[in-house]
Design a protein around this motif. Structure first.
Motif, mmCIF file in Angstrom:
data_model
loop_
_atom_site.group_PDB
_atom_site.id
_atom_site.type_symbol
_atom_site.label_atom_id
_atom_site.label_comp_id
_atom_site.label_asym_id
_atom_site.label_seq_id
_atom_site.Cartn_x
_atom_site.Cartn_y
_atom_site.Cartn_z
ATOM 1 N N VAL A 1 56.086 -76.454 48.080
ATOM 2 C CA VAL A 1 54.827 -76.864 47.036
ATOM 3 C C VAL A 1 55.181 -76.083 45.675
ATOM 4 O O VAL A 1 55.620 -74.987 45.768
ATOM 5 N N GLY A 2 55.334 -76.981 44.848
ATOM 6 C CA GLY A 2 55.300 -76.511 43.204
ATOM 7 C C GLY A 2 54.068 -75.983 42.774
ATOM 8 O O GLY A 2 53.337 -76.876 42.435
ATOM 9 N N PHE A 3 53.758 -74.762 42.859
ATOM 10 C CA PHE A 3 52.287 -74.345 42.523
ATOM 11 C C PHE A 3 52.408 -73.895 40.861
ATOM 12 O O PHE A 3 52.859 -72.663 40.762
ATOM 13 N N TYR A 4 52.110 -74.917 40.194
ATOM 14 C CA TYR A 4 52.579 -74.541 38.590
ATOM 15 C C TYR A 4 51.212 -74.016 38.068
ATOM 16 O O TYR A 4 50.060 -74.982 37.967
ATOM 17 N N ALA A 5 51.280 -72.867 37.450
ATOM 18 C CA ALA A 5 50.124 -72.351 36.817
ATOM 19 C C ALA A 5 50.885 -71.406 35.464
ATOM 20 O O ALA A 5 51.480 -70.677 35.763
ATOM 21 N N PRO A 6 50.382 -71.494 34.239
ATOM 22 C CA PRO A 6 50.784 -71.043 33.281
ATOM 23 C C PRO A 6 50.378 -69.144 33.182
ATOM 24 O O PRO A 6 51.199 -68.777 32.468
ATOM 25 N N CYS A 7 49.355 -68.883 33.831
ATOM 26 C CA CYS A 7 49.069 -67.412 33.581
ATOM 27 C C CYS A 7 49.241 -66.716 34.877
ATOM 28 O O CYS A 7 48.922 -67.293 35.770
ATOM 29 N N GLY A 8 50.075 -65.554 34.571
ATOM 30 C CA GLY A 8 50.333 -64.799 35.961
ATOM 31 C C GLY A 8 49.209 -64.311 36.587
ATOM 32 O O GLY A 8 49.101 -64.260 37.870
ATOM 33 N N HIS A 9 48.218 -63.689 35.969
ATOM 34 C CA HIS A 9 47.095 -63.090 36.383
ATOM 35 C C HIS A 9 46.416 -63.948 37.263
ATOM 36 O O HIS A 9 45.757 -63.966 38.197
ATOM 37 N N ARG A 10 46.022 -65.216 36.580
ATOM 38 C CA ARG A 10 45.352 -66.231 37.391
ATOM 39 C C ARG A 10 45.941 -67.005 38.437
ATOM 40 O O ARG A 10 45.431 -67.235 39.496
ATOM 41 N N LEU A 11 47.157 -66.820 38.338
ATOM 42 C CA LEU A 11 48.198 -67.243 39.568
ATOM 43 C C LEU A 11 47.869 -66.624 40.838
ATOM 44 O O LEU A 11 47.669 -67.131 41.875
ATOM 45 N N TYR A 12 47.804 -65.279 40.818
ATOM 46 C CA TYR A 12 47.396 -64.443 42.128
ATOM 47 C C TYR A 12 46.059 -64.653 42.671
ATOM 48 O O TYR A 12 45.803 -64.849 43.953
ATOM 49 N N ALA A 13 45.194 -64.888 41.603
ATOM 50 C CA ALA A 13 43.827 -65.208 42.077
ATOM 51 C C ALA A 13 43.766 -66.435 42.993
ATOM 52 O O ALA A 13 42.999 -66.661 43.749
ATOM 53 N N LEU A 14 44.332 -67.559 42.232
ATOM 54 C CA LEU A 14 44.465 -68.934 42.855
ATOM 55 C C LEU A 14 45.162 -68.611 44.319
ATOM 56 O O LEU A 14 44.615 -69.607 45.197
ATOM 57 N N LEU A 15 46.236 -67.947 44.340
ATOM 58 C CA LEU A 15 46.869 -68.023 45.672
ATOM 59 C C LEU A 15 46.009 -67.330 46.809
ATOM 60 O O LEU A 15 45.917 -67.995 47.909
ATOM 61 N N ASP A 16 45.229 -66.503 46.183
ATOM 62 C CA ASP A 16 44.166 -65.832 47.156
ATOM 63 C C ASP A 16 43.099 -66.775 47.778
ATOM 64 O O ASP A 16 42.812 -66.773 48.707
ATOM 65 N N LYS A 17 42.835 -67.540 46.734
ATOM 66 C CA LYS A 17 41.739 -68.753 46.983
ATOM 67 C C LYS A 17 42.550 -69.654 48.155
ATOM 68 O O LYS A 17 41.852 -70.144 49.032
ATOM 69 N N VAL A 18 43.695 -70.096 47.711
ATOM 70 C CA VAL A 18 44.338 -70.874 48.676
ATOM 71 C C VAL A 18 44.377 -70.337 50.133
ATOM 72 O O VAL A 18 44.222 -70.963 50.956
ATOM 73 N N THR A 19 44.930 -68.993 50.212
ATOM 74 C CA THR A 19 44.827 -68.402 51.510
ATOM 75 C C THR A 19 43.656 -68.494 52.318
ATOM 76 O O THR A 19 43.600 -68.616 53.433
ATOM 77 N N GLY A 20 42.579 -68.096 51.326
ATOM 78 C CA GLY A 20 41.260 -67.960 51.932
ATOM 79 C C GLY A 20 41.018 -69.439 52.681
ATOM 80 O O GLY A 20 40.244 -69.513 53.769
ATOM 81 N N PHE A 21 40.977 -70.417 51.726
ATOM 82 C CA PHE A 21 40.440 -71.642 52.518
ATOM 83 C C PHE A 21 41.463 -72.275 53.582
ATOM 84 O O PHE A 21 40.925 -72.870 54.546
ATOM 85 N N MET A 22 42.683 -71.717 53.508
ATOM 86 C CA MET A 22 43.426 -72.115 54.756
ATOM 87 C C MET A 22 43.018 -71.393 55.940
ATOM 88 O O MET A 22 43.272 -71.792 57.099
ATOM 89 N N ARG A 23 42.623 -70.044 55.768
ATOM 90 C CA ARG A 23 41.985 -69.521 56.848
ATOM 91 C C ARG A 23 40.713 -70.021 57.327
ATOM 92 O O ARG A 23 40.328 -70.120 58.762
ATOM 93 N N GLU A 24 39.989 -70.434 56.604
ATOM 94 C CA GLU A 24 38.695 -71.104 57.077
ATOM 95 C C GLU A 24 39.040 -72.179 57.873
ATOM 96 O O GLU A 24 38.646 -72.747 58.840
ATOM 97 N N GLU A 25 40.083 -72.935 57.460
ATOM 98 C CA GLU A 25 40.316 -74.306 58.105
ATOM 99 C C GLU A 25 40.898 -73.848 59.443
ATOM 100 O O GLU A 25 40.802 -74.814 60.397
ATOM 101 N N MET A 26 41.841 -72.671 59.429
ATOM 102 C CA MET A 26 42.529 -72.395 60.716
ATOM 103 C C MET A 26 41.341 -72.096 61.927
ATOM 104 O O MET A 26 41.517 -72.351 62.851
#
Length: 382
Positions: free
Chosen positions: A25-50
């Protein structure tokens, strides 16, 4: 209400729960600080689905997943030693997935000569830490990869007849050797027969050495991890010049994949290893290309359960690629090379109004509020 970022991340997490592997997956985001917050959100939603899928599978099959802890660890060792796993139709129909999240920060390995080796060693070490060194060490010695069932049977385990015969044979020969040795040492009238003592000692030594050799192999793999093996290979200048260098490292990855397939059948769930690759766009160009090549060659076989999330800024990573020698034959087009590597491009738009308000609220929170959020987040992940 969900913010714009929440909607984007939930869509990506749903997609990753349904897509086949391996996928990059090419997770393209221009801002580094925002990038980590978005990754944490993706991880959290995947845990919910799991968790949701685990509950749905339990209500459907009424069979709880196994865990390799406590009594489950002894069960796993028993199956590893004496049984062959079979991939059945019921296993292929299982919808419950367990995600193993591994975050690889390329900047932490930027100082080494082979950045791609850091990716592979991080993968090996994380899987070893998750399942435990003992299970993986025993699998290296006696484990066999799963094979597909020939029909629609539901039998997931098949006895290793040859292993059982060899083990029983060694134990019988060992018992016979000990019996001969005891007779030669204790029975009156036989003590003077030196030949009987020699035969008993030889039989005992030969059979005992076979068992000791297996135990030594397990102990060796227990002490020398896959990470250490790869580090030794990469540190050896003599070995890196040989053609078999990459094949040996690839074999270590294949063993991990086979081990994960075994644990899928044992735990009654599917596994997906999510490698979140960050900070790659602040490394040197040649090292960036090395990591992408490792993803393409070492970790992208058809049966690998890997999900790569390449969190980069394309406007930075593309000029890096265009400065390397890997662009020969591609008309020096970095976007073309990146598109060949990335299976699923996902671009994060600019921050919306609700997302900005959420970020502002988070910035105004006190230290105690932030600590409370961390604690509650850890409780939700359990």
């Amino acid at each position: 209400a969900l913010s714009e970022d929440d909607i984007y991340c939930r869509c990506l997490s749903r997609t990753l729960c349904h897509t086949g592997t391996p996928v990059t997956v090419g997770f393209y985001a221009p801002c580094g600080h925002r990038l980590y917050a978005l990754l944490d959100k993706v991880t959290g939603f995947m845990r919910e689905e799991m968790n949701r899928r685990e509950e749905a599978e339990l209500s459907r099959s009424h069979r709880r997943p196994r865990n390799p802890e406590g009594w489950g660890l002894l069960q796993a060792l028993w199956y590893l030693t004496f049984y062959k796993p079979i991939v059945t139709e019921s296993h292929l129909r299982r919808k419950n997935i367990k995600f193993l999240f591994i975050r690889f920060s390329a900047w932490e390995y930027a100082g080494c000569d082979k950045l791609w080796a850091g990716l592979v060693t991080t993968l090996c070490q994380s899987i070893r830490r998750h399942f435990g060194a003992l299970l993986l060490s025993v699998f290296h010695v006696v484990g066999v990869p799963p094979r597909y069932a020939s029909g629609f049977g539901q039998k997931e385990w098949m006895l290793k007849t040859d292993t059982c015969l060899k083990l029983w044979g060694l134990l019988l020969v060992l018992a016979l050797g000990i019996a001969i040795l005891l007779v030669a040492l204790l029975v009156p009238g036989v003590k003077d027969h030196r030949l009987l003592k020699v035969v008993g000692g030889a039989v005992t030594s030969i059979s005992g050495s076979g068992l000791a050799l297996g135990a030594f192999s397990v102990l060796k793999n227990l002490l020398v991890s896959e990470k250490r093996k790869i580090e030794r290979l990469t540190d050896s200048e003599k070995f890196t010049s040989q053609l078999g260098f990459m094949s040996k490292i690839r074999r270590e990855v294949e063993v991990l994949v086979e081990f994960l397939s075994f644990m899928e059948i044992f735990e009654r769930r599917r596994f997906r290893v999510v490698l979140e690759i960050t900070s790659l766009d602040i490394c040197y160009p040649e090292k960036v290309a090395g990591v992408l090549n490792a993803m393409n060659t070492l970790l992208s076989d058809s049966n690998t359960p890997f999900i790569f999330i390449l969190a980069v800024d394309p406007s930075v990573i593309v000029p890096c690629l265009e400065q390397t020698g890997c662009m020969k034959g591609l008309a020096d087009n970095g976007y073309l090379y990146l598109n060949r590597t990335v299976t699923l491009p996902f671009s994060i738009p600019d921050m919306g109004l609700r997302s900005r308000l959420r970020c502002l609220e988070a910035a105004l929170q006190t230290r105690e509020d932030l600590m409370y959020r961390v604690i509650t987040g850890n409780l939700e992940r359990r």
